[in-house]
Design an enzyme around this catalytic site. Structure first.
Site, PDB file in Angstrom:
ATOM      1  N   ASP A  42       0.809  -1.220   0.000  1.00 51.99           N
ATOM      2  CA  ASP A  42       0.000   0.000   0.000  1.00 51.99           C
ATOM      3  C   ASP A  42       0.836   1.262   0.000  1.00 51.99           C
ATOM      4  O   ASP A  42       0.569   2.207  -0.716  1.00 51.99           O
ATOM      5  CB  ASP A  42      -0.862   0.036   1.271  1.00 51.99           C
ATOM      6  CG  ASP A  42      -2.261  -0.461   0.979  1.00 51.99           C
ATOM      7  OD1 ASP A  42      -2.670  -0.380  -0.187  1.00 51.99           O
ATOM      8  OD2 ASP A  42      -2.920  -0.922   1.924  1.00 51.99           O
ATOM      9  N   TYR A 166      11.488 -16.825   8.786  1.00 54.74           N
ATOM     10  CA  TYR A 166      11.456 -16.797   7.313  1.00 54.74           C
ATOM     11  C   TYR A 166      11.513 -18.220   6.738  1.00 54.74           C
ATOM     12  O   TYR A 166      10.765 -18.561   5.814  1.00 54.74           O
ATOM     13  CB  TYR A 166      12.646 -15.965   6.840  1.00 54.74           C
ATOM     14  CG  TYR A 166      12.756 -15.732   5.360  1.00 54.74           C
ATOM     15  CD1 TYR A 166      11.935 -14.813   4.709  1.00 54.74           C
ATOM     16  CD2 TYR A 166      13.707 -16.405   4.599  1.00 54.74           C
ATOM     17  CE1 TYR A 166      12.062 -14.577   3.348  1.00 54.74           C
ATOM     18  CE2 TYR A 166      13.842 -16.171   3.247  1.00 54.74           C
ATOM     19  CZ  TYR A 166      13.016 -15.255   2.621  1.00 54.74           C
ATOM     20  OH  TYR A 166      13.155 -15.033   1.269  1.00 54.74           O
ATOM     21  N   ALA A 167      12.374 -19.061   7.298  1.00 52.99           N
ATOM     22  CA  ALA A 167      12.491 -20.440   6.808  1.00 52.99           C
ATOM     23  C   ALA A 167      11.186 -21.201   7.023  1.00 52.99           C
ATOM     24  O   ALA A 167      10.743 -21.964   6.148  1.00 52.99           O
ATOM     25  CB  ALA A 167      13.643 -21.151   7.519  1.00 52.99           C
TER      26      ALA A 167
HETATM   27  P1  NAP Z   1      12.240  -6.845  -2.084  1.00 52.88           P
HETATM   28  O1  NAP Z   1      12.977  -6.078  -3.135  1.00 52.88           O
HETATM   29  O2  NAP Z   1      12.264  -6.371  -0.679  1.00 52.88           O
HETATM   30  O3  NAP Z   1      10.737  -7.056  -2.596  1.00 52.88           O
HETATM   31  C1  NAP Z   1       9.707  -7.497  -1.761  1.00 52.88           C
HETATM   32  C2  NAP Z   1       8.472  -6.750  -2.131  1.00 52.88           C
HETATM   33  O4  NAP Z   1       7.355  -7.195  -1.326  1.00 52.88           O
HETATM   34  C3  NAP Z   1       8.593  -5.248  -1.911  1.00 52.88           C
HETATM   35  O5  NAP Z   1       8.157  -4.562  -3.047  1.00 52.88           O
HETATM   36  C4  NAP Z   1       7.662  -4.997  -0.721  1.00 52.88           C
HETATM   37  O6  NAP Z   1       7.106  -3.711  -0.726  1.00 52.88           O
HETATM   38  C5  NAP Z   1       6.613  -6.060  -0.943  1.00 52.88           C
HETATM   39  N1  NAP Z   1       5.844  -6.286   0.273  1.00 52.88           N
HETATM   40  C6  NAP Z   1       6.317  -6.424   1.538  1.00 52.88           C
HETATM   41  N2  NAP Z   1       5.316  -6.578   2.399  1.00 52.88           N
HETATM   42  C7  NAP Z   1       4.168  -6.540   1.671  1.00 52.88           C
HETATM   43  C8  NAP Z   1       2.798  -6.616   2.002  1.00 52.88           C
HETATM   44  N3  NAP Z   1       2.371  -6.815   3.274  1.00 52.88           N
HETATM   45  N4  NAP Z   1       1.885  -6.523   1.011  1.00 52.88           N
HETATM   46  C9  NAP Z   1       2.275  -6.333  -0.269  1.00 52.88           C
HETATM   47  N5  NAP Z   1       3.561  -6.244  -0.649  1.00 52.88           N
HETATM   48  C10 NAP Z   1       4.499  -6.343   0.318  1.00 52.88           C
HETATM   49  O7  NAP Z   1      12.804  -8.326  -2.009  1.00 52.88           O
HETATM   50  P2  NAP Z   1      13.088  -9.429  -3.142  1.00 52.88           P
HETATM   51  O8  NAP Z   1      14.426  -9.970  -2.835  1.00 52.88           O
HETATM   52  O9  NAP Z   1      12.774  -8.951  -4.497  1.00 52.88           O
HETATM   53  O10 NAP Z   1      12.027 -10.543  -2.689  1.00 52.88           O
HETATM   54  C11 NAP Z   1      10.957 -10.989  -3.505  1.00 52.88           C
HETATM   55  C12 NAP Z   1      10.564 -12.385  -3.051  1.00 52.88           C
HETATM   56  O11 NAP Z   1      11.655 -13.268  -3.269  1.00 52.88           O
HETATM   57  C13 NAP Z   1      10.244 -12.464  -1.554  1.00 52.88           C
HETATM   58  O12 NAP Z   1       9.155 -13.325  -1.351  1.00 52.88           O
HETATM   59  C14 NAP Z   1      11.510 -13.056  -0.968  1.00 52.88           C
HETATM   60  O13 NAP Z   1      11.247 -13.728   0.231  1.00 52.88           O
HETATM   61  C15 NAP Z   1      11.920 -13.984  -2.088  1.00 52.88           C
HETATM   62  N6  NAP Z   1      13.315 -14.372  -2.056  1.00 52.88           N
HETATM   63  C16 NAP Z   1      14.308 -13.449  -2.200  1.00 52.88           C
HETATM   64  C17 NAP Z   1      15.620 -13.881  -2.177  1.00 52.88           C
HETATM   65  C18 NAP Z   1      16.776 -12.938  -2.339  1.00 52.88           C
HETATM   66  O14 NAP Z   1      17.915 -13.371  -2.187  1.00 52.88           O
HETATM   67  N7  NAP Z   1      16.559 -11.673  -2.643  1.00 52.88           N
HETATM   68  C19 NAP Z   1      15.921 -15.235  -1.991  1.00 52.88           C
HETATM   69  C20 NAP Z   1      14.880 -16.134  -1.849  1.00 52.88           C
HETATM   70  C21 NAP Z   1      13.591 -15.697  -1.890  1.00 52.88           C
HETATM   71  P3  NAP Z   1       7.854  -2.525   0.105  1.00 52.88           P
HETATM   72  O15 NAP Z   1       9.229  -2.437  -0.476  1.00 52.88           O
HETATM   73  O16 NAP Z   1       7.013  -1.330  -0.173  1.00 52.88           O
HETATM   74  O17 NAP Z   1       7.855  -2.958   1.530  1.00 52.88           O
END
Ligand code: NAP
Length: 258
Positions: A42, A166-167
């Site tokens: 949001d 998280y895990a």
């Molecule tokens: P990121 O850049 O922090 O992106 C996460 C996104 O989720 C952000 O845009 C965030 O918005 C949004 N978000 C958080 N809380 C939310 C909510 N309550 N409702 C709606 N949107 C929400 O991180 P990312 O690395 O791209 O992660 C994307 C996915 O990949 C996640 O599920 C993460 O767990 C997974 N993942 C990432 C990695 C890695 O190494 N990066 C590894 C494994 C898995 P705001 O920024 O506005 O808070």
């Protein structure tokens, strides 16, 4: 068929679409011809608008994409999201990529209940709520099928220091994916999960550089991942190129923890 246009105007909903992996997924799906509903937290409607405006579709004009704010951990907010998306596009999304996620890292001995619940609320309950809303909308519309893609994490399989919350959430997402795959197959809806390793995004920017360097040194392919690496796999799972794949967990780790 080449990758350009292989999604042929399908409507894709991407949560977490303004940042990191979600942003790369939006760009990749648009490049493959999807119309993209970019859903972001949001508080980040501005980022969502930027993402939607920055996407290039096939054809590039008029822009077929739109942005929406949501808190995936809130059932009323998710219900409202689906209503707004359907009102805007006139149909439910046939592709969902659930990228919204958070970390609240702390060692188990110090981890409070609130950050445990918060991480489960966004990563697991949020994934459930959006998946259920999309599946209900598709079934109600009598849609011929769909592809649901969850973004889990390899950490859900192997665990990680400081990431018990998280895990646990990401392991739950894998179980959710497989149950959805079994229940939704008869509606032609496939459900798969990608398990990224360490991908360079704002999320990993919070990890101490020393720790990232250590993990980079452990990756057989010799580098940390790029959001594009995950987006490419999501695009494959979204497309008919993966039409006989459901209930699968696909690791995108450069070989880490194999
Ligand atoms: P990121 O850049 O922090 O992106 C996460 C996104 O989720 C952000 O845009 C965030 O918005 C949004 N978000 C958080 N809380 C939310 C909510 N309550 N409702 C709606 N949107 C929400 O991180 P990312 O690395 O791209 O992660 C994307 C996915 O990949 C996640 O599920 C993460 O767990 C997974 N993942 C990432 C990695 C890695 O190494 N990066 C590894 C494994 C898995 P705001 O920024 O506005 O808070």
């Amino acid at each position: 068929m080449g990758s350009a246009g292989r999604l042929g105007g399908a409507l894709a909903l991407v949560t977490g679409g303004a940042s990191g992996i979600g942003r790369a997924v939006c760009a990749r799906l648009a490049r493959d011809g999807a119309r993209v509903a970019v859903a972001v937290a949001d508080r980040d409607e501005v980022g969502a608008g930027d993402t939607a405006r920055g996407l290039r579709g096939h054809p590039p004009t008029p822009p077929p994409h739109a942005a929406f704010g949501v808190d995936v951990a809130s059932a009323p907010s998710v219900t409202q999201l689906l209503a707004r998306v359907q009102e805007h596009f006139g149909a439910p999304p046939s592709i969902l990529v659930g990228c919204a996620g958070i970390t609240r890292d702390e060692f188990l001995l110090r981890l409070q209940e609130a950050p445990f619940r918060e991480v489960l609320g966004v990563n697991l309950t949020g994934t459930f709520l959006v998946t259920q809303a999309v599946a209900q909308a598709l079934v109600a519309a009598g849609a011929p099928g769909g592809s649901i893609i969850h973004v889990g994490s390899v950490v859900g399989k192997v665990g990680n220091l400081g990431q018990a919350n998280y895990a646990a959430a990401k392991a739950g997402v894998e179980g959710l994916t497989r149950s959805c795959a079994k229940e939704l197959a008869r509606f032609g809806i496939r459900c798969n999960v990608v398990l990224p390793g360490f991908i360079v995004t704002p999320m990993t920017a919070k990890v101490p550089p020393k720790v990232l360097e250590k993990f980079a040194g452990m990756v057989p392919l010799g580098r940390l991942g790029d959001p594009q690496d995950v987006a490419d796999v999501c695009a494959f799972l979204a497309s008919e190129d993966s039409s006989y794949i459901t209930g699968a967990s696909v690791e995108v780790t450069g070989g880490l923890f194999m």
